[in-house]
Scaffold this motif. Structure first.
Motif, PDB file in Angstrom:
ATOM      1  N   HIS A   1       0.830  -1.187   0.000  1.00 26.47           N
ATOM      2  CA  HIS A   1       0.000   0.000   0.000  1.00 26.47           C
ATOM      3  C   HIS A   1       0.871   1.245   0.000  1.00 26.47           C
ATOM      4  O   HIS A   1       1.806   1.371   0.765  1.00 26.47           O
ATOM      5  N   ASN A   2       0.559   2.157  -0.879  1.00 29.60           N
ATOM      6  CA  ASN A   2       1.388   3.341  -1.105  1.00 29.60           C
ATOM      7  C   ASN A   2       0.792   4.607  -0.520  1.00 29.60           C
ATOM      8  O   ASN A   2       0.953   5.678  -1.077  1.00 29.60           O
ATOM      9  N   SER A   3       0.108   4.512   0.567  1.00 29.11           N
ATOM     10  CA  SER A   3      -0.506   5.684   1.171  1.00 29.11           C
ATOM     11  C   SER A   3       0.563   6.571   1.804  1.00 29.11           C
ATOM     12  O   SER A   3       1.491   6.074   2.454  1.00 29.11           O
ATOM     13  N   PRO A   4       0.423   7.871   1.637  1.00 27.34           N
ATOM     14  CA  PRO A   4       1.360   8.785   2.301  1.00 27.34           C
ATOM     15  C   PRO A   4       0.994   9.002   3.780  1.00 27.34           C
ATOM     16  O   PRO A   4       1.631   9.789   4.464  1.00 27.34           O
ATOM     17  N   LYS A   6       0.188   7.591   7.774  1.00 24.50           N
ATOM     18  CA  LYS A   6       0.478   6.584   8.791  1.00 24.50           C
ATOM     19  C   LYS A   6      -0.560   6.746   9.889  1.00 24.50           C
ATOM     20  O   LYS A   6      -1.200   7.792  10.003  1.00 24.50           O
ATOM     21  N   GLU A 124       3.146  10.806   6.562  1.00 19.74           N
ATOM     22  CA  GLU A 124       4.530  10.385   6.797  1.00 19.74           C
ATOM     23  C   GLU A 124       5.417  11.383   6.057  1.00 19.74           C
ATOM     24  O   GLU A 124       5.422  11.443   4.833  1.00 19.74           O
TER      25      GLU A 124
END
Length: 142
Positions: A1-4, A6, A124
């Motif tokens: 998963h490439n979510s910015p 956290k 993040e």
């Protein structure tokens, strides 16, 4: 998963049963896990699928067909304040009403099992201001 983003869990969010004092006084027997079928239950749909910890049965199996469901928990809280039944809600969703005495918590003798919690979500980012990093670190170490 490439979510910015956290996240960290900062607390529990248990499910509680509550009702207005007037509703409770109008009933001959207080609500309990053994007699939920005799009380109108106000719950959002996902809560009906939660199991009781000791009993092992889902809330929907214990309460029968006597429930009112909505996707809007605030509407259910208002219905409970109008003495319409027994509310099933996250403590976070009724903490104000409990503190003001508009609703009272009703012990059931068992609790619903849920994995929901309260999370802090943040980007993040290595260039985060120090005050934000300190705030996040405070919760990480609690």
């Amino acid at each position: 998963h490439n979510s910015p983003l956290k996240s960290i869990k900062i607390g529990e969010n248990p499910i509680v049963f509550c009702a207005s004092s007037k509703y409770l006084k109008s009933k001959k027997t207080p609500p309990h896990i053994s007699n939920l079928k005799s009380h109108p239950l106000l719950a959002i749909s996902p809560h009906l699928d939660l199991p009781f910890q000791k009993l092992g049965k889902k809330l929907s199996q214990v309460c029968g067909d006597c429930w009112i469901s909505s996707s809007n928990g605030d509407i259910l809280v208002e219905q409970a304040k109008l003495h319409q039944g027994l509310l099933v809600r996250s403590r976070w969703g009724v903490q104000r009403e409990l503190a003001l005495g508009e609703l009272v918590e009703v012990p059931m003798g068992d609790k619903l099992v849920t994995d929901t919690g309260v999370y802090m979500v943040f980007p993040e980012n290595r260039f985060m201001p120090q005050r934000v990093r300190t705030f996040i670190d405070f919760f990480k170490h609690k």
